[in-house]
Design a protein around this motif. Structure first.
Motif, mmCIF file in Angstrom:
data_model
loop_
_atom_site.group_PDB
_atom_site.id
_atom_site.type_symbol
_atom_site.label_atom_id
_atom_site.label_comp_id
_atom_site.label_asym_id
_atom_site.label_seq_id
_atom_site.Cartn_x
_atom_site.Cartn_y
_atom_site.Cartn_z
ATOM 1 N N VAL A 1 0.867 -1.195 0.000
ATOM 2 C CA VAL A 1 0.000 0.000 0.000
ATOM 3 C C VAL A 1 0.897 1.238 0.000
ATOM 4 N N CYS A 2 0.747 2.053 -1.037
ATOM 5 C CA CYS A 2 1.738 3.112 -1.305
ATOM 6 C C CYS A 2 1.163 4.521 -1.135
ATOM 7 N N PRO A 3 2.046 5.476 -0.801
ATOM 8 C CA PRO A 3 1.646 6.877 -0.735
ATOM 9 C C PRO A 3 1.931 7.602 -2.060
ATOM 10 N N TRP A 4 1.678 8.896 -2.073
ATOM 11 C CA TRP A 4 1.786 9.653 -3.315
ATOM 12 C C TRP A 4 3.036 10.529 -3.412
ATOM 13 N N LYS B 1 -1.381 -1.447 -4.222
ATOM 14 C CA LYS B 1 -2.446 -0.438 -4.246
ATOM 15 C C LYS B 1 -1.725 0.902 -4.228
ATOM 16 N N GLU C 1 -4.320 6.797 -4.698
ATOM 17 C CA GLU C 1 -5.317 7.274 -5.660
ATOM 18 C C GLU C 1 -4.833 8.551 -6.364
ATOM 19 N N GLY D 1 -7.911 -0.348 -1.138
ATOM 20 C CA GLY D 1 -6.957 -0.431 -0.018
ATOM 21 C C GLY D 1 -7.480 -1.339 1.087
ATOM 22 N N GLU E 1 0.422 7.663 6.336
ATOM 23 C CA GLU E 1 0.074 8.362 7.571
ATOM 24 C C GLU E 1 -0.119 7.381 8.741
ATOM 25 N N THR F 1 -3.581 5.839 9.120
ATOM 26 C CA THR F 1 -3.852 4.779 8.142
ATOM 27 C C THR F 1 -3.164 3.491 8.590
ATOM 28 N N CYS G 1 8.608 12.158 4.113
ATOM 29 C CA CYS G 1 8.417 11.819 5.530
ATOM 30 C C CYS G 1 9.677 12.084 6.342
ATOM 31 N N HIS H 1 -4.840 18.403 0.017
ATOM 32 C CA HIS H 1 -3.602 18.545 0.797
ATOM 33 C C HIS H 1 -3.243 20.021 0.956
ATOM 34 N N LYS I 1 -5.134 21.328 3.764
ATOM 35 C CA LYS I 1 -4.548 20.909 5.038
ATOM 36 C C LYS I 1 -3.327 21.772 5.383
ATOM 37 N N PHE J 1 3.553 18.072 6.437
ATOM 38 C CA PHE J 1 3.848 17.528 5.112
ATOM 39 C C PHE J 1 3.759 18.619 4.044
HETATM 40 N N1 LIG Z 1 5.346 8.977 3.719
HETATM 41 C C1 LIG Z 1 4.559 9.552 4.577
HETATM 42 O O1 LIG Z 1 4.845 9.634 5.717
HETATM 43 C C2 LIG Z 1 3.312 10.102 4.056
HETATM 44 C C3 LIG Z 1 2.488 10.816 4.872
HETATM 45 N N2 LIG Z 1 1.361 11.336 4.393
HETATM 46 C C4 LIG Z 1 0.547 12.123 5.293
HETATM 47 O O2 LIG Z 1 -0.730 11.579 5.280
HETATM 48 C C5 LIG Z 1 -1.689 12.584 4.973
HETATM 49 C C6 LIG Z 1 -2.805 11.973 4.191
HETATM 50 O O3 LIG Z 1 -2.333 11.548 2.919
HETATM 51 P P1 LIG Z 1 -2.922 10.259 2.271
HETATM 52 O O4 LIG Z 1 -2.459 10.006 0.896
HETATM 53 O O5 LIG Z 1 -4.402 10.305 2.461
HETATM 54 O O6 LIG Z 1 -2.189 9.182 3.157
HETATM 55 P P2 LIG Z 1 -2.740 7.850 3.620
HETATM 56 O O7 LIG Z 1 -1.849 7.282 4.640
HETATM 57 O O8 LIG Z 1 -4.177 7.991 3.976
HETATM 58 O O9 LIG Z 1 -2.702 6.990 2.272
HETATM 59 C C7 LIG Z 1 -1.600 6.226 1.878
HETATM 60 C C8 LIG Z 1 -2.122 4.992 1.168
HETATM 61 O O10 LIG Z 1 -2.959 4.234 2.044
HETATM 62 C C9 LIG Z 1 -4.215 3.971 1.420
HETATM 63 N N3 LIG Z 1 -5.215 3.882 2.482
HETATM 64 C C10 LIG Z 1 -5.822 4.887 3.143
HETATM 65 N N4 LIG Z 1 -6.656 4.399 4.080
HETATM 66 C C11 LIG Z 1 -6.571 3.045 4.009
HETATM 67 C C12 LIG Z 1 -7.196 1.978 4.710
HETATM 68 N N5 LIG Z 1 -8.071 2.204 5.689
HETATM 69 N N6 LIG Z 1 -6.882 0.713 4.374
HETATM 70 C C13 LIG Z 1 -5.990 0.465 3.391
HETATM 71 N N7 LIG Z 1 -5.374 1.436 2.687
HETATM 72 C C14 LIG Z 1 -5.647 2.706 2.993
HETATM 73 C C15 LIG Z 1 -4.401 5.134 0.476
HETATM 74 O O11 LIG Z 1 -5.343 4.848 -0.510
HETATM 75 C C16 LIG Z 1 -2.987 5.302 -0.047
HETATM 76 O O12 LIG Z 1 -2.708 4.352 -1.046
HETATM 77 C C17 LIG Z 1 -0.925 13.634 4.217
HETATM 78 O O13 LIG Z 1 -1.527 14.863 4.360
HETATM 79 C C18 LIG Z 1 0.421 13.553 4.857
HETATM 80 O O14 LIG Z 1 0.455 14.375 5.987
HETATM 81 C C19 LIG Z 1 0.979 11.103 3.120
HETATM 82 C C20 LIG Z 1 1.752 10.399 2.246
HETATM 83 C C21 LIG Z 1 3.018 9.862 2.662
#
Ligand SMILES: NC(=O)C1=CN([C@@H]2O[C@H](COP(=O)(O)OP(=O)(O)OC[C@H]3O[C@@H](n4cnc5c(N)ncnc54)[C@H](O)[C@@H]3O)[C@@H](O)[C@H]2O)C=CC1
Ligand SMILES: O=C(O)/C=C/C=C(\O)C(=O)O
Length: 484
Positions: free
Chosen positions: A149-152, A176, A179, A214, A231, A234, A286, A333, A336, A390
């Motif tokens: 499960v990957c971030p963006w 995954k 999105e 996801g 996050e 998540t 991150c 974002h 946010k 972020f």
């Molecule tokens: N590398 C890091 O530390 C990252 C941190 N973030 C932080 O997270 C915040 C939210 O960004 P998002 O992209 O929404 O991060 P997220 O952690 O919600 O999403 C990352 C991945 O998890 C999937 N996901 C989300 N909820 C899930 C669930 N219940 N079960 C399975 N998969 C799930 C998403 O579809 C995406 O592929 C950002 O504003 C940022 O602050 C975001 C991306 C990377």
């Protein structure tokens, strides 16, 4: 209009439920993403299971390694296609994507192919109660089907950082992607096809988290382990899903990383390093720095110099020469990040620079641009010092002693990374010992040797990946005891 299809069992698969992918630079629709439902996720997991039993599972390590090398070579051959896909998805500067994201996408396959080829097996000879001997040796077996499960923020880099070792160890994967960034994972399907990796080894299902691909993937009982970057909240949801079936997780979660700058640092190097760590990828890393602590004698000089650097960053689209700061990933974002900009002011920050959104040319005015922002003057309890934002922003505070700097750095529930800037070697080692993180950079930041352990302490994650440490997650060790 571009269609981002799922990739299941070696086929690109459309669905009748699609969502828009918009360009971060303009907010214009650049494609439609085909969302995988329960049925498609189930097909992908089933294909991945079958591949384990089929040709892939039967390949020798040498053959598997050759295939992963071929995947890396094909990524390099199609470097420009990956670059365009990454840039379209994220809006990040071309210079950044071409130096970090795409080369790492290829390297992630080669490095783990080399590791799996060279890793020795553990053996112990023992005395037995009857006066004889026995030999124990441990063999590594693939974990099975890995849910990725990957971030963006670094889409290709972080996805391949997991897929590389997973496949090197003989697993199969269902990915995954975020999105927000469907491009490079989809394109990688073409690479796997070209190279002739057996069907079902690499699968991609598009969609969201809750009640979408996801959740369907992480709850699927055919998935043997889940690796996730994103996050912390998540991570909690995924951990709950993984509890059913007692399946292992590897998590790299958020951070609220501190940079510690001592008065004995090489000032120009420290400024250059903290500029990168606070603003690179528009602060969407991150490992990035959102808290900067500077020893009091150089505090004012440091704030002025970082302000000059931030104000010198050219904000703009990926292909414009000299651009140092792209847009944020999405309107959501941006909402946010700018809400934190407002909170900082409401809580009494001095805005050293930035704090708003830059004025952009007409064709870019709907993009998700924000100004690089620096604050001073907040107490340690302030929201922007406690929560991960972020975005391209940091708070700078003064400190006097080493002990105080350590206490400040550790005053967080996170524990991902830190950078320490000092020319005093003894002090550097003391700080590395005392700061509670998974990654400590001395006089550097984001300098990566892929053989080293990578991951977070405290709320920043579970487990370590990188080098042989990745094998701990992606394989099961089986001990064989032979009585002689
Ligand atoms: N590398 C890091 O530390 C990252 C941190 N973030 C932080 O997270 C915040 C939210 O960004 P998002 O992209 O929404 O991060 P997220 O952690 O919600 O999403 C990352 C991945 O998890 C999937 N996901 C989300 N909820 C899930 C669930 N219940 N079960 C399975 N998969 C799930 C998403 O579809 C995406 O592929 C950002 O504003 C940022 O602050 C975001 C991306 C990377
Ligand atoms: O593996 C790396 O070199 C980089 C990792 C960065 C992240 O995990 C992130 O920004 O989420």
């Amino acid at each position: 209009m571009k269609q981002f299809l799922n990739y299941i069992n070696g086929e690109f698969v459309a669905t009748d439920k699609t969502f828009e992918k918009r360009a971060p630079v303009s907010n214009q629709i650049i494609g439609m993403v085909h969302e995988a439902g329960l049925a498609e996720v189930d097909q992908a997991v089933t294909a991945a299971r079958e591949a384990l039993k089929g040709d892939w599972g039967k390949l020798t390590t040498v053959k598997r390694v050759e295939m992963l090398y071929a995947v890396a070579d094909e990524i390099n051959r199609r470097f420009d296609d990956f670059l365009e896909a990454e840039i379209a998805d994220t809006g990040k500067p071309r210079s950044l994507a071409s130096h970090i994201d795409i080369p790492r996408g290829a390297a992630n396959f080669k490095v783990f192919a080399d590791i799996i080829k060279n890793v020795p097996n553990e053996t112990f000879q023992m005395d037995t109660p009857d006066g004889g001997k026995a030999i124990n040796y441990a063999i590594r077996k693939p974990l099975g089907v890995i849910g990725v499960v990957c971030p963006w923020n670094l889409p290709l880099l972080l996805m391949t950082w997991k897929v590389g070792p997973a496949l090197a160890c003989g697993n199969t994967v269902v990915i995954k992607p975020s999105e927000e960034t469907p491009g490079t994972a989809t394109l990688l399907g073409e690479v796997f096809e070209k190279v002739g990796v057996p069907k079902g080894v690499y699968n991609v299902v598009h969609g969201f988290g809750p009640n979408s691909a996801g959740e369907f993937l992480t709850k699927h009982q055919g998935v043997n382990g889940i690796t996730f970057t994103g996050e912390t909240r998540t991570g909690e949801a995924i951990m709950a899903a993984a509890a059913k079936g007692v399946r292992p997780v590897s998590f790299e979660l958020g951070g609220k990383n501190a940079a510690i700058v001592f008065e004995d640092c090489d000032f120009d190097k420290a400024i250059a390093g903290v500029t990168r760590s606070a603003f690179e990828n528009c602060g969407q890393v991150c490992l990035g720095t959102e808290r900067v602590y500077v020893q009091r004698p150089i505090f004012d000089k440091f704030v002025a110099a970082l302000k000059a650097k931030a104000e010198g960053l050219k904000v703009g689209p990926p292909n414009e020469p000299g651009v140092g700061l792209g847009p944020l990933i999405s309107a959501e974002h941006k909402e946010k990040v700018t809400s934190y900009y407002a909170k900082a002011v409401a809580e009494g920050a001095t805005v050293v620079t930035g704090g708003g959104s830059p004025k952009m040319a007409d064709e870019l005015k709907n993009g998700h641009w924000v100004e690089p922002t620096i604050w001073t003057g907040l107490p340690e309890t302030a929201t922007v010092i406690r929560e991960e934002i972020f975005g391209p922003c940091c708070h700078i505070a003064p400190f006097d002693t080493e002990e105080e700097a350590i206490a400040l750095a550790n005053n967080t529930t996170y524990g991902l990374a830190t950078s320490v800037w000092t020319e005093n070697i003894g002090r550097a080692h003391r700080m590395a010992e005392a700061i509670e993180v998974g990654l400590c950079w001395i006089n550097s930041w984001f300098l990566r040797d892929l053989r080293t352990p990578f991951g977070g302490a405290k709320g920043s994650g579970i487990g370590r990946e990188g080098g042989v440490h990745s094998l701990e997650f992606y394989t099961e060790l089986r001990n064989v005891c032979v009585k002689l």
